[in-house]
Motif scaffolding. Structure first.
Motif, PDB file in Angstrom:
ATOM      1  N   UNK A   1      15.848  25.247 -47.867  1.00  0.00           N
ATOM      2  CA  UNK A   1      15.923  25.518 -46.430  1.00  0.00           C
ATOM      3  C   UNK A   1      17.036  24.687 -45.810  1.00  0.00           C
ATOM      4  N   UNK A   2      17.699  25.265 -44.819  1.00  0.00           N
ATOM      5  CA  UNK A   2      18.677  24.549 -43.995  1.00  0.00           C
ATOM      6  C   UNK A   2      18.245  24.658 -42.537  1.00  0.00           C
ATOM      7  N   UNK A   3      18.250  23.536 -41.844  1.00  0.00           N
ATOM      8  CA  UNK A   3      17.929  23.504 -40.415  1.00  0.00           C
ATOM      9  C   UNK A   3      19.172  23.074 -39.661  1.00  0.00           C
ATOM     10  N   UNK A   4      19.588  23.874 -38.686  1.00  0.00           N
ATOM     11  CA  UNK A   4      20.761  23.557 -37.859  1.00  0.00           C
ATOM     12  C   UNK A   4      20.302  23.353 -36.428  1.00  0.00           C
ATOM     13  N   UNK A   5      20.771  22.272 -35.802  1.00  0.00           N
ATOM     14  CA  UNK A   5      20.313  21.935 -34.447  1.00  0.00           C
ATOM     15  C   UNK A   5      21.482  21.425 -33.617  1.00  0.00           C
ATOM     16  N   UNK A   6      21.246  21.310 -32.282  1.00  0.00           N
ATOM     17  CA  UNK A   6      22.300  20.840 -31.374  1.00  0.00           C
ATOM     18  C   UNK A   6      21.776  19.703 -30.496  1.00  0.00           C
ATOM     19  N   UNK A   7      22.671  18.747 -30.224  1.00  0.00           N
ATOM     20  CA  UNK A   7      22.370  17.667 -29.282  1.00  0.00           C
ATOM     21  C   UNK A   7      22.825  18.112 -27.905  1.00  0.00           C
ATOM     22  N   UNK A   8      21.871  18.400 -27.017  1.00  0.00           N
ATOM     23  CA  UNK A   8      22.204  18.898 -25.678  1.00  0.00           C
ATOM     24  C   UNK A   8      22.396  17.751 -24.691  1.00  0.00           C
TER      25      UNK A   8
END
Length: 317
Positions: free
Chosen positions: A310-317
């Motif tokens: 699995x790969x999880x991609x996220x953003x710092x808002x």
């Protein structure tokens, strides 16, 4: 120099104990062959780049060891047979036949090259130094990677998941941080995708050497890609050297348990709006990694799967 090679047939049940016995008798470098498939736990503990297809497990194991011309072959083999006979009273050690042959000096460093050949990740060609680019591939994006002591040839699902996300999110001139850089493949591909600067960290000195060698093979200078050794999770000096709020993208292709500890720390290295690309997550750890990412204040953008990974991609808002 010639070596005496011995191949001992035993059982998978006994292979570890017999191998330990051989080493106790002064035999070093025992090679174990069996058909036991990797368990899910095995795959979680190690990334396997080159995994051959094996026949069905038949319960047999083969232990190969070598003795030099100056070793007392007769005495050593007698001790091995005596130990096996004693073990047989409480353990199924199998037939315990020993095949003997002679071999010249073996090129241990280069023999494994027969198992690694150029391959594609979508439109990217990954090629080792001992193979040539075919004419039909000359217009592809090409990266030269020699597998060695550091993880990351691109053959493993976890690396491929990261590569696809990097290709999607890298912008021109972006700054990239790769935590656990291994062979350096992610930082180098980010530069080929248009990034302006890459930084890699790793705990293993071999990774630093491997990355420098692969950078040279790809014509990437140390002004473009900086690598350093150390644990960014708990080493303030490494955190300081890497820098705070400097990175448009942070990639981390490491085990789920490490990602859980890393994520709340690494957000400080990311710019506002920065993207966090993770992989190395076996599928039954997806939930806990997503939870850790959210608890660190990041917005989950994508969760992608390939095989059991699995790969999880996220953003710092």
């Amino acid at each position: 120099m010639k070596w005496n090679q011995f191949r001992l047939t035993t059982t998978t049940e006994a292979e570890d104990i017999v191998s330990s016995m051989l080493m106790d008798l002064g035999i070093q470098g025992v090679q174990i062959e069996d058909r036991v498939p990797l368990t899910k736990e095995d795959k979680e503990q190690m990334f396997v780049d080159i995994l051959p297809d094996l026949p069905e497990d038949d319960g047999k194991a083969y232990l190969t060891f070598y003795l030099g011309e100056d070793d007392d072959k007769g005495s050593i083999l007698m001790n091995v047979k005596n130990e096996l006979e004693e073990m047989s009273s409480y353990l199924n050690v199998g037939e315990c036949t020993i095949e003997e042959s002679q071999t010249e000096d073996v090129d241990w460093v280069n023999n494994w090259k027969q198992y690694f050949h150029q391959f594609y990740i979508d439109d990217i060609l990954v090629i080792p130094s001992w193979e040539k680019v075919k004419e039909k591939d000359e217009d592809r994006l090409i990266i030269h990677i020699d597998p060695g002591t550091a993880f990351g040839t691109g053959a493993h699902e976890t690396t491929q998941l990261c590569i696809r996300q990097l290709k999607k999110y890298v912008t021109k001139g972006a700054r990239i941080l790769d935590v656990g850089c291994g062979s350096g493949i992610l930082g180098m591909l980010a530069l080929k995708f248009g990034a302006g600067y890459s930084v890699g960290t790793d705990l293993d000195p071999c990774a630093i050497d491997a990355t420098h060698e692969n950078m040279e093979a790809n014509g990437i200078s140390k002004e473009q890609y900086e690598v350093m050794i150390g644990n960014i999770i708990d080493d303030a000096a490494v955190q300081e050297a890497v820098g705070y709020e400097k990175y448009d993208i942070v990639a981390a292709n490491i085990l789920a348990d490490v990602l859980i500890s890393l994520t709340p720390v690494i957000v400080r290295q990311m710019k506002k709006g920065g993207v966090y690309i993770t992989s190395g997550i076996i599928d039954d750890k997806e939930t806990v990694v997503v939870k850790a990412v959210k608890e660190a204040g990041l917005e989950v953008l994508e969760v992608n799967h390939q095989g059991e990974w699995v790969s999880v991609t996220a953003r710092k808002n």
